[in-house]
Design a protein around this motif. Structure first.
Motif, PDB file in Angstrom:
ATOM      1  N   ILE A   1       3.702  -8.133  21.631  1.00  0.00           N
ATOM      2  CA  ILE A   1       2.860  -9.016  20.985  1.00  0.00           C
ATOM      3  C   ILE A   1       2.128  -8.270  19.866  1.00  0.00           C
ATOM      4  CG2 ILE A   1       0.627 -10.571  21.160  1.00  0.00           C
ATOM      5  CD1 ILE A   1       3.055 -11.585  22.384  1.00  0.00           C
ATOM      6  N   ARG A   2       2.436  -8.708  18.497  1.00  0.00           N
ATOM      7  CA  ARG A   2       2.273  -7.893  17.532  1.00  0.00           C
ATOM      8  C   ARG A   2       0.357  -8.206  17.162  1.00  0.00           C
ATOM      9  NH1 ARG A   2       4.808  -5.718  12.414  1.00  0.00           N
ATOM     10  NH2 ARG A   2       3.190  -5.282  11.166  1.00  0.00           N
ATOM     11  N   ALA A   3       0.075  -6.867  16.964  1.00  0.00           N
ATOM     12  CA  ALA A   3      -1.675  -7.154  16.556  1.00  0.00           C
ATOM     13  C   ALA A   3      -1.613  -7.170  15.215  1.00  0.00           C
ATOM     14  CB  ALA A   3      -2.253  -5.916  17.295  1.00  0.00           C
ATOM     15  N   ASP A   4      -2.799  -7.761  14.860  1.00  0.00           N
ATOM     16  CA  ASP A   4      -3.072  -7.767  13.253  1.00  0.00           C
ATOM     17  C   ASP A   4      -3.938  -6.747  12.684  1.00  0.00           C
ATOM     18  OD1 ASP A   4      -5.537  -8.782  14.331  1.00  0.00           O
ATOM     19  OD2 ASP A   4      -5.234 -11.055  13.413  1.00  0.00           O
ATOM     20  N   GLY A   5      -4.473  -6.013  13.600  1.00  0.00           N
ATOM     21  CA  GLY A   5      -5.582  -5.239  12.861  1.00  0.00           C
ATOM     22  C   GLY A   5      -5.164  -4.273  11.747  1.00  0.00           C
ATOM     23  N   THR A   6      -4.039  -3.692  11.881  1.00  0.00           N
ATOM     24  CA  THR A   6      -3.575  -2.957  10.603  1.00  0.00           C
ATOM     25  C   THR A   6      -3.381  -3.700   9.452  1.00  0.00           C
ATOM     26  OG1 THR A   6      -2.682  -1.112  12.221  1.00  0.00           O
ATOM     27  CG2 THR A   6      -1.807  -1.443   9.753  1.00  0.00           C
ATOM     28  N   ASP A   7      -2.481  -4.732   9.604  1.00  0.00           N
ATOM     29  CA  ASP A   7      -1.981  -5.554   8.433  1.00  0.00           C
ATOM     30  C   ASP A   7      -3.470  -6.063   7.767  1.00  0.00           C
ATOM     31  OD1 ASP A   7       0.568  -5.595   9.114  1.00  0.00           O
ATOM     32  OD2 ASP A   7       0.683  -7.250  10.321  1.00  0.00           O
TER      33      ASP A   7
ATOM     34  N   GLU B   1      -3.114 -12.574   1.776  1.00  0.00           N
ATOM     35  CA  GLU B   1      -3.229 -13.694   2.770  1.00  0.00           C
ATOM     36  C   GLU B   1      -1.925 -13.577   3.784  1.00  0.00           C
ATOM     37  OE1 GLU B   1      -3.827 -18.444   3.326  1.00  0.00           O
ATOM     38  OE2 GLU B   1      -3.719 -17.741   1.128  1.00  0.00           O
ATOM     39  N   GLN B   2      -0.761 -13.593   3.232  1.00  0.00           N
ATOM     40  CA  GLN B   2       0.388 -13.480   4.168  1.00  0.00           C
ATOM     41  C   GLN B   2       0.567 -12.417   4.879  1.00  0.00           C
ATOM     42  OE1 GLN B   2       0.913 -16.793   3.897  1.00  0.00           O
ATOM     43  NE2 GLN B   2       2.824 -16.290   4.388  1.00  0.00           N
ATOM     44  N   LEU B   3      -0.057 -11.207   4.081  1.00  0.00           N
ATOM     45  CA  LEU B   3      -0.124  -9.993   5.093  1.00  0.00           C
ATOM     46  C   LEU B   3      -0.931  -9.972   6.169  1.00  0.00           C
ATOM     47  CD1 LEU B   3       0.999  -7.025   5.517  1.00  0.00           C
ATOM     48  CD2 LEU B   3      -0.812  -6.302   3.690  1.00  0.00           C
ATOM     49  N   ALA B   4      -2.089 -10.562   5.905  1.00  0.00           N
ATOM     50  CA  ALA B   4      -3.101 -10.757   7.234  1.00  0.00           C
ATOM     51  C   ALA B   4      -2.610 -11.399   8.102  1.00  0.00           C
ATOM     52  CB  ALA B   4      -4.525 -11.280   6.605  1.00  0.00           C
TER      53      ALA B   4
ATOM     54  N   VAL C   1       0.808  -1.183   0.066  1.00  0.00           N
ATOM     55  CA  VAL C   1       0.317   0.138   0.061  1.00  0.00           C
ATOM     56  C   VAL C   1       0.975   1.138   0.062  1.00  0.00           C
ATOM     57  CG1 VAL C   1      -1.838   1.120   1.032  1.00  0.00           C
ATOM     58  CG2 VAL C   1      -1.887  -1.245   1.117  1.00  0.00           C
ATOM     59  N   ALA C   2       1.883   1.223   0.988  1.00  0.00           N
ATOM     60  CA  ALA C   2       2.771   2.466   0.834  1.00  0.00           C
ATOM     61  C   ALA C   2       3.528   2.518  -0.362  1.00  0.00           C
ATOM     62  CB  ALA C   2       3.802   2.611   2.083  1.00  0.00           C
ATOM     63  N   CYS C   3       3.674   1.305  -0.935  1.00  0.00           N
ATOM     64  CA  CYS C   3       4.486   1.171  -2.108  1.00  0.00           C
ATOM     65  C   CYS C   3       3.860   0.168  -3.200  1.00  0.00           C
ATOM     66  CB  CYS C   3       5.953   0.338  -1.655  1.00  0.00           C
ATOM     67  SG  CYS C   3       6.932   1.239  -0.532  1.00  0.00           S
TER      68      CYS C   3
END
Length: 282
Positions: free
Chosen positions: A193-199, A215-218, A148-150
């Protein structure tokens, strides 16, 4: 002799912490036999292999403040918010403002991989220095290509995104490639602990065109958290030495705050390497 590896997991502008760690390594003659860079970690390792102490600090702390480096204006001209061509072309090519010493980098005998993710399959691609050429640093661009940024970076007709999608914390590859011990450089505190909301939100944006990459990003947060759990287990067994900041100083992936970036770099320069066993004795 033991084969000692180093992994830099990247993290956008938080990569200035790892840049500090590598500058400390250069100051103290710390060398590795093997390395893997993911995202900004690939750029950090490139400057480490070329022995260009302090080079990457300027990219994070000074150049990132420029509108050419990142900004909505780049998108108005058909480019990406994060202008990888400016970073790894205009700034980094021979005769440019801060050129990568390509000859010295390629002469370094350290085994080295840069991870990018095939946007069409979602699978990791492990590039080597043999895939790079003087003034053609698309491999570094691909490894750092934030969705998205790139826009995806094309190499050999294949579009690539950031390596963190395909192999977030590649400890298994490092040990499969024969490493006896690995230094793992994180840019967040170990217990994060990484949250997945933004991804998951970003994944929805690219899903139509690149469903496998989406799918991998999610799943990136899940893979990161699993990778940290494995790293902690291996650290308890004496196989991994984790180097991480105690806090991020408020720096996120694309945070433009020079004071905070300087503080995070200082944490890297004052990392626990000097009080912990050396990589060969860990």
């Amino acid at each position: 002799m033991e084969k000692i590896g180093v992994i830099d997991v990247g993290g956008g502008l938080r990569g200035i912490y790892a840049a500090g760690v590598f500058d400390w390594c250069m100051d103290n003659g710390v060398q590795f036999d093997y390395g893997i860079g993911i995202s900004a970690g690939s750029a950090n390792l490139a400057s480490y292999l070329s022995s260009q102490r302090g080079r990457n600090y300027l990219f994070y702390e000074e150049y990132s403040m420029r509108k050419e480096y990142m900004g909505a204006g780049n998108m108005l001209h058909g480019g990406s918010f994060l202008n990888l061509q400016y970073i790894y072309g205009t700034l980094s090519n021979r005769e440019c403002e801060n050129p990568l010493d390509f000859e010295r980098m390629t002469a370094n005998p350290m085994e080295w991989y840069m991870i990018a993710t095939d946007a069409t399959t979602g699978k990791p691609k492990y590039f080597t220095r043999g895939d790079m050429h003087q003034d053609d640093y698309r491999v570094l661009m691909a490894s750092c290509c934030i969705p998205v940024a790139c826009k995806p970076i094309e190499i050999g007709g294949v579009p690539y995104y950031d390596g963190a999608l395909g192999d977030t914390i590649p400890l298994q590859k490092a040990f499969a490639d024969g490493c006896d011990k690995v230094v793992l450089i994180l840019t967040k505190p170990v217990g994060t602990i990484r949250a997945d909301g933004t991804d998951r939100k970003l994944a929805r944006v690219i899903h139509r065109k690149y469903p496998h990459a989406a799918e991998q990003l999610a799943l990136r947060a899940q893979h990161y958290n699993e990778g940290i759990a494995l790293a902690q287990k291996l650290a308890a067994e004496g196989k991994v030495l984790i180097i991480a900041p105690d806090d991020t100083c408020g720096v996120k992936t694309l945070t433009r705050d020079q004071k905070a970036l300087k503080k995070l770099y200082s944490k890297g320069m004052n990392c626990l390497l000097y009080t912990s066993p050396s990589p060969r004795d860990a």
